[in-house]
Scaffold this motif. Structure first.
Motif: not given
Length: 143
Positions: A23-35, A104-108
């Motif tokens: 939930r905290e990580l989803r507060m970051v804009d997707v454009a920031d992750y992409i950049a 969101a999903s998790v793959e171990v």
């Protein structure tokens, strides 16, 4: 990689353990992750992960692993994949967190135990206990 029969139960354990961090990580804009990913500024993503994790886990328990990927094109919804590590005392879980628009999903990928038991179920139970021990406990405010 051959998927082990107990991998699904461990994915559920990890997903539930990190739900607040996600939930905290989803507060970051997707454009920031992409950049950050495209420019290979993984230290910036590592700082984001560390900041989200410090609210819920003891230091150095949860961190960015080898990096991540941004899946972006003109015809699909962006998808961010982060390689992460969950390291409670006695175990290390290497997994990929995938963030999409609505879920969101998790793959171990791999779980290592300092002192593994031959029984995978006992190892899974140990993982649950170890993760719980690594959580930060917040006391309720006095009323």
């Amino acid at each position: 990689m051959i998927r082990q029969s107990h991998a699904s139960s461990r994915e559920i354990i990890v997903a539930e353990a990190i739900a607040d961090i996600v939930r905290e990580l989803r507060m970051v804009d997707v454009a920031d992750y992409i950049a950050f990913i495209r420019l290979e500024h993984f230290a910036c993503i590592s700082d984001l992960v560390d900041s989200a994790a410090e609210l819920f886990f003891l230091p150095r328990t949860f961190r960015l692993g080898n990096g991540g990927q941004a899946h972006v094109d003109w015809s699909t919804i962006p998808r961010i994949e982060l390689d992460l590590e969950l390291r409670p005392r006695g175990a290390a879980v290497y997994f990929t967190l995938t963030l999409c628009d609505a879920d969101a999903s998790v793959e171990v990928n791999y779980v290592a135990f300092d002192d593994p038991d031959p029984d995978p179920e006992k190892n899974t139970a140990f993982l649950v206990t170890a993760i719980e021990a690594a959580r930060i406990r917040r006391s309720e405010p006095a009323v």
